[in-house]
Design a protein around this motif. Structure first.
Motif, PDB file in Angstrom:
ATOM      1  N   LYS A  50      40.953  37.227  50.271  1.00 25.49           N
ATOM      2  CA  LYS A  50      39.657  37.549  50.663  1.00 25.49           C
ATOM      3  C   LYS A  50      38.951  36.659  51.584  1.00 25.49           C
ATOM      4  O   LYS A  50      39.358  35.608  51.780  1.00 25.49           O
TER       5      LYS A  50
ATOM      6  N   CYS B  43      37.359  33.802  48.943  1.00 28.71           N
ATOM      7  CA  CYS B  43      37.982  33.338  47.511  1.00 28.71           C
ATOM      8  C   CYS B  43      39.372  33.589  47.724  1.00 28.71           C
ATOM      9  O   CYS B  43      39.774  34.215  48.967  1.00 28.71           O
TER      10      CYS B  43
ATOM     11  N   CYS C 149      41.489  35.551  46.107  1.00 30.46           N
ATOM     12  CA  CYS C 149      41.868  36.746  45.355  1.00 30.46           C
ATOM     13  C   CYS C 149      42.534  37.709  46.467  1.00 30.46           C
ATOM     14  O   CYS C 149      42.356  37.947  47.589  1.00 30.46           O
TER      15      CYS C 149
ATOM     16  N   THR D 210      39.878  40.025  40.945  1.00 28.08           N
ATOM     17  CA  THR D 210      38.521  39.250  41.103  1.00 28.08           C
ATOM     18  C   THR D 210      38.543  37.898  40.436  1.00 28.08           C
ATOM     19  O   THR D 210      39.581  37.376  39.691  1.00 28.08           O
ATOM     20  N   CYS D 211      37.658  36.991  40.740  1.00 32.17           N
ATOM     21  CA  CYS D 211      37.520  35.619  40.472  1.00 32.17           C
ATOM     22  C   CYS D 211      35.748  35.517  40.299  1.00 32.17           C
ATOM     23  O   CYS D 211      35.098  36.520  40.563  1.00 32.17           O
TER      24      CYS D 211
ATOM     25  N   CYS E 174      34.118  36.098  43.747  1.00 28.11           N
ATOM     26  CA  CYS E 174      33.858  37.562  44.159  1.00 28.11           C
ATOM     27  C   CYS E 174      33.137  38.524  43.242  1.00 28.11           C
ATOM     28  O   CYS E 174      32.907  39.695  43.672  1.00 28.11           O
TER      29      CYS E 174
HETATM   30 ZN    ZN Z   1      37.771  36.406  44.212  1.00 23.79          ZN
END
Ligand code: ZN
Ligand code: ADP
Ligand code: MG
Length: 483
Positions: free
Chosen positions: A22, A25, A27, A39-40, A43
């Motif tokens: 992304k 980040c 991901c 996801t993290c 995001c």
């Molecule tokens: Zn993320």
């Protein structure tokens, strides 16, 4: 006399970049994972998390900007576009307003009325939002943040287009450039390319712009063409009734072939844009742009010109073969394999198989060029077998169908299915004599000048040989025997 109207169209196109991760980040950007698995904290907008810019996004945006003849801002910045909606976990989208990465470019399009330049106002980087899923059975809405933070480039054109033909030519051009650069696969159906159509009408000859609407939810070129036609008519009708067009965002429903108002159009000021304090400005040095320029692959026009020059192909053939980078790659690999095998006129021979059979089968199977999956070695082997006269044309086309669908290995396939032409002339002669003996009347007709009947006799021999003979050899032998 009825008033004449002109349609004015400007496009805002979002292209999803094909990076592995992304924009802010690490991901994955992979499409289709279980909801909320890519996801993290960044995001999903968790407090205290900080974005870090993915350099690949800048590289791709620069490559696209340069290919679209844009100027590059030496320093570009990220801004927050504030709005509250559940698909947007931060309550702002990181985008670029004040200093976008590129500006003032153009794309040259080709339509039935000739060449035309469509100016590009600017291009900027931004992040995608999550996806809302409305569940009518459970009477609730769910959200999937896998797409949240996927990198996008938005390309904003000037209002230079006048009809759907120009709009589609512009989008196709943009898609082709992205595919050649490898920055995006640009699939409208899957949402990796999304076009919003801004449209207004004005009296022909007027130099002022009319009030525009923006249309969203256009998932195919056909939908775009229908939406443009529908919106143009709706606006003209309003003006003819003495009413005015409202500046608003409308959603196109392609099933009903009708658009309805979603919201009155918001201005930049409604979003309370301000510079993102978490991201430093991006300084794009001369060296950086130079490096991108040097790495830029050959684009469609250059490739087509090279095919004309190096391969002596017609401009038409060259343009057909370069309409997809994937197709062009397969074609070039086939040519070089044939050249290794010292087949004379390799480019022309390979081109015939791509333009003739490959494009025909794609259409027949309703496939996209990108879905082609045969190995060039297999086609090259088939062409060699043809050249040696080991299979006739009709058989070769059938074998190619198998290569096209299942990527079979042609040499063993021909062997296993007994498809080799019979080159045993003794056997062919016996069959020809048999056919002539069975059809004495037809033979006489031929000898009395009705040469048209030869085709029938050739057909009979081919039938006896179960298609495994070279029709030209049969032709020759029959003519000989009849004289
Ligand atoms: Zn993320
Ligand atoms: P906003 O910032 O409100 O989205 P922009 O000025 O950035 O508006 O324009 C968005 C798009 O709309 C651009 O592609 C532009 O070419 C197009 N556009 C602007 N005015 C008109 C108009 N009167 N008719 C058709 N298209 C227009
Ligand atoms: Mg806009």
């Amino acid at each position: 006399m009825a008033k004449q109207y002109e349609t004015v169209i400007g496009l805002e196109v979002h292209v999803e970049l094909a990076t592995a991760t992304k924009i802010f980040c690490g991901c994955s950007t992979k499409f289709g994972g279980a909801p909320n698995t890519h996801t993290c904290p960044v995001c999903t907008g968790m407090p205290g998390s900080l974005p870090v810019l993915n350099k690949q996004v800048v590289d791709y945006a620069l490559a696209l900007g340069l290919a679209a003849n844009c100027r590059v801002n030496r320093t570009c910045k990220f801004d927050r576009k504030n709005y509250f909606y559940p698909d947007n976990p931060q309550n702002y989208q990181i985008s670029q307003l004040y200093l976008p990465i590129c500006h003032d470019g153009y794309l040259e399009i080709m339509t039935s009325s000739g060449k035309k330049k469509i100016r590009i106002h600017e291009m900027h980087m931004e992040e995608d939002a999550g996806k809302l899923i409305h569940d009518e059975w459970e009477d609730c809405s769910l959200v999937d943040y896998n797409r949240s933070g996927v990198p996008l480039v938005e390309i904003v054109s000037e209002p230079d287009m006048r009809n759907s033909e120009e709009v589609i030519a512009y989008l196709e051009k943009l898609r082709l450039i992205c595919q050649y650069l490898g920055v995006s696969d640009c699939k409208l159906q899957e949402g990796s390319m999304r076009a919003d159509v801004n449209l207004s009408v004005r009296e022909a000859g007027s130099s002022e712009l009319g009030t525009r609407t923006e249309m969203k939810n256009l998932n195919s070129f056909k939908a775009i063409a229908r939406a443009i036609e529908g919106e143009r008519e709706r606006q003209i009708e309003l003006l003819e009734e003495g009413r005015s067009v409202q500046q608003e965002t409308r959603r196109w429903d392609d099933n009903k072939e009708f658009s309805y108002a979603m919201r009155s159009k918001e201005d930049a000021k409604d979003y309370r844009y301000f510079p993102d304090p978490d991201l430093p400005p991006v300084v794009i040095s001369e060296a950086w742009t130079r490096q991108i320029r040097e790495r830029q692959p050959e684009l469609q026009e250059e490739k087509a010109q090279r095919y004309e020059r190096e391969f002596a192909l017609s401009p038409y053939d060259a343009s057909l073969l370069t309409q997809s980078r994937h197709l062009a790659d397969l074609f070039e690999q086939t040519v070089s394999l044939l050249e290794q095998k010292q087949i004379a006129g390799a480019p022309k021979k390979a081109a015939n198989w791509f333009i003739g059979e490959t494009l025909r089968l794609l259409k027949d199977r309703g496939m996209e060029t990108e879905e082609l999956h045969f190995t060039p070695e297999h086609l090259a082997d088939l062409i060699v077998v043809c050249e040696k006269g080991e299979v006739n044309n009709q058989t070769a086309k059938k074998v190619f169908g198998k290569i096209f669908d299942e990527d079979i290995e042609p040499i063993s396939y021909i062997e296993e299915n007994g498809l080799k032409s019979v080159t045993d002339t003794g056997m062919l002669e016996r069959v020809v004599e048999k056919v002539l003996a069975q059809n004495p009347k037809t033979a006489e007709e031929y000898q009395s000048g009705k040469t048209k009947v030869l085709g029938f006799l050739v057909g009979q021999v081919m039938k006896e040989m179960r298609g495994k003979a070279d029709p030209q050899a049969v032709n020759r032998l029959l003519t000989e025997k009849l004289q």
